[in-house]
Design a protein around this motif. Structure first.
Motif, PDB file in Angstrom:
ATOM      1  N   VAL A   1      21.126 114.777  43.447  1.00 11.54           N
ATOM      2  CA  VAL A   1      20.489 113.483  43.197  1.00 11.54           C
ATOM      3  C   VAL A   1      19.250 113.269  44.072  1.00 11.54           C
ATOM      4  CG1 VAL A   1      22.603 112.385  42.373  1.00 11.54           C
ATOM      5  CG2 VAL A   1      22.008 112.254  44.804  1.00 11.54           C
ATOM      6  N   ARG A   2      19.108 114.067  45.125  1.00 10.08           N
ATOM      7  CA  ARG A   2      17.974 113.940  46.048  1.00 10.08           C
ATOM      8  C   ARG A   2      17.616 115.314  46.580  1.00 10.08           C
ATOM      9  NH1 ARG A   2      13.637 111.308  47.403  1.00 10.08           N
ATOM     10  NH2 ARG A   2      13.280 111.079  49.598  1.00 10.08           N
ATOM     11  N   VAL A   3      16.307 115.609  46.658  1.00 11.13           N
ATOM     12  CA  VAL A   3      15.846 116.876  47.209  1.00 11.13           C
ATOM     13  C   VAL A   3      14.626 116.625  48.090  1.00 11.13           C
ATOM     14  CG1 VAL A   3      14.431 117.424  45.164  1.00 11.13           C
ATOM     15  CG2 VAL A   3      15.152 119.264  46.699  1.00 11.13           C
ATOM     16  N   ASN A   4      14.586 117.316  49.214  1.00 10.13           N
ATOM     17  CA  ASN A   4      13.436 117.271  50.112  1.00 10.13           C
ATOM     18  C   ASN A   4      12.942 118.700  50.308  1.00 10.13           C
ATOM     19  OD1 ASN A   4      13.470 114.438  50.767  1.00 10.13           O
ATOM     20  ND2 ASN A   4      15.346 114.869  51.895  1.00 10.13           N
TER      21      ASN A   4
ATOM     22  N   TRP B   1      30.288 112.697  48.077  1.00 15.29           N
ATOM     23  CA  TRP B   1      28.927 113.098  48.415  1.00 15.29           C
ATOM     24  C   TRP B   1      28.903 114.460  49.097  1.00 15.29           C
ATOM     25  CZ3 TRP B   1      24.927 110.641  46.481  1.00 15.29           C
ATOM     26  CH2 TRP B   1      25.096 109.327  46.051  1.00 15.29           C
TER      27      TRP B   1
ATOM     28  N   PRO C   1      16.304 115.263  40.230  1.00 14.96           N
ATOM     29  CA  PRO C   1      16.594 114.392  41.369  1.00 14.96           C
ATOM     30  C   PRO C   1      15.350 113.684  41.896  1.00 14.96           C
ATOM     31  CG  PRO C   1      16.418 116.662  42.088  1.00 14.96           C
ATOM     32  CD  PRO C   1      16.333 116.686  40.583  1.00 14.96           C
ATOM     33  N   ALA C   2      15.586 112.625  42.653  1.00 15.08           N
ATOM     34  CA  ALA C   2      14.502 112.014  43.424  1.00 15.08           C
ATOM     35  C   ALA C   2      14.043 113.087  44.415  1.00 15.08           C
ATOM     36  CB  ALA C   2      15.019 110.779  44.157  1.00 15.08           C
ATOM     37  N   ALA C   3      12.725 113.158  44.661  1.00 10.03           N
ATOM     38  CA  ALA C   3      12.205 114.270  45.451  1.00 10.03           C
ATOM     39  C   ALA C   3      11.113 113.835  46.410  1.00 10.03           C
ATOM     40  CB  ALA C   3      11.655 115.353  44.515  1.00 10.03           C
ATOM     41  N   MET C   4      10.955 114.636  47.448  1.00 13.62           N
ATOM     42  CA  MET C   4       9.867 114.457  48.398  1.00 13.62           C
ATOM     43  C   MET C   4       9.465 115.820  48.933  1.00 13.62           C
ATOM     44  SD  MET C   4       9.639 112.245  51.931  1.00 13.62           S
ATOM     45  CE  MET C   4      10.567 113.390  52.930  1.00 13.62           C
TER      46      MET C   4
ATOM     47  N   VAL D   1      19.203 119.172  50.053  1.00 17.26           N
ATOM     48  CA  VAL D   1      19.638 118.389  48.896  1.00 17.26           C
ATOM     49  C   VAL D   1      20.845 117.529  49.228  1.00 17.26           C
ATOM     50  CG1 VAL D   1      18.808 120.174  47.276  1.00 17.26           C
ATOM     51  CG2 VAL D   1      21.239 120.069  47.858  1.00 17.26           C
ATOM     52  N   THR D   2      20.978 116.468  48.438  1.00 17.13           N
ATOM     53  CA  THR D   2      22.168 115.631  48.423  1.00 17.13           C
ATOM     54  C   THR D   2      22.684 115.634  46.990  1.00 17.13           C
ATOM     55  OG1 THR D   2      21.253 114.222  50.157  1.00 17.13           O
ATOM     56  CG2 THR D   2      23.072 113.318  48.862  1.00 17.13           C
TER      57      THR D   2
END
Length: 127
Positions: free
Chosen positions: A73-76, A27, A101-104, A121-122
């Motif tokens: 895989v993830r973003v904010n 990760w 990616p999953a986002a917010m 991000v992740t």
């Protein structure tokens, strides 16, 4: 689990006490990243240019960790002015369109009033 700390050279990292990214196993956790060009510590007044610089900074950290923006895989997203978010969409799509990616997105104040967007991000290392 082995941890690797990645620095961008930003003075904020030393002043506040954090890493641009931390690799833990497969990760990669990239800290909230703004539109500063860390080589010059300059920042554009334009939110779209800041978004582009955010992704250049994030991509550099991911490269050092052995990954790319395609591995996110993830973003904010954080913007003080939510009305500016839509102007950034083409930049976001260009850099993360393959990863999807999953986002917010949240609207909140940032550390420096010149900052118009911050991106965190992740990523999961490939393979």
């Amino acid at each position: 689990m082995r941890r690797q700390h990645i620095s961008s050279g930003s003075p904020f990292e030393a002043q506040i006490g954090y890493s641009r990214a931390v690799v833990a196993g497969d990760w990669i956790f990239v800290s909230g990243t703004t539109g500063f060009d860390y080589a010059t510590m300059a920042i554009s007044d334009d939110v779209v240019e800041q978004a582009e610089q955010c992704f250049q900074n994030i991509a550099a950290a991911l490269r050092e960790a052995g990954a790319s923006l395609d591995d996110v895989v993830r973003v904010n997203y954080v913007l003080p002015d939510a009305s500016l978010f839509e102007a950034c969409w083409p930049v976001l799509r260009r850099h993360l369109g393959r990863a999807r990616p999953a986002a917010m997105m949240v609207s909140a104040g940032l550390l420096d009033p010149r900052m118009k967007i911050e991106v965190e991000v992740t990523a999961l290392k490939p393979g």
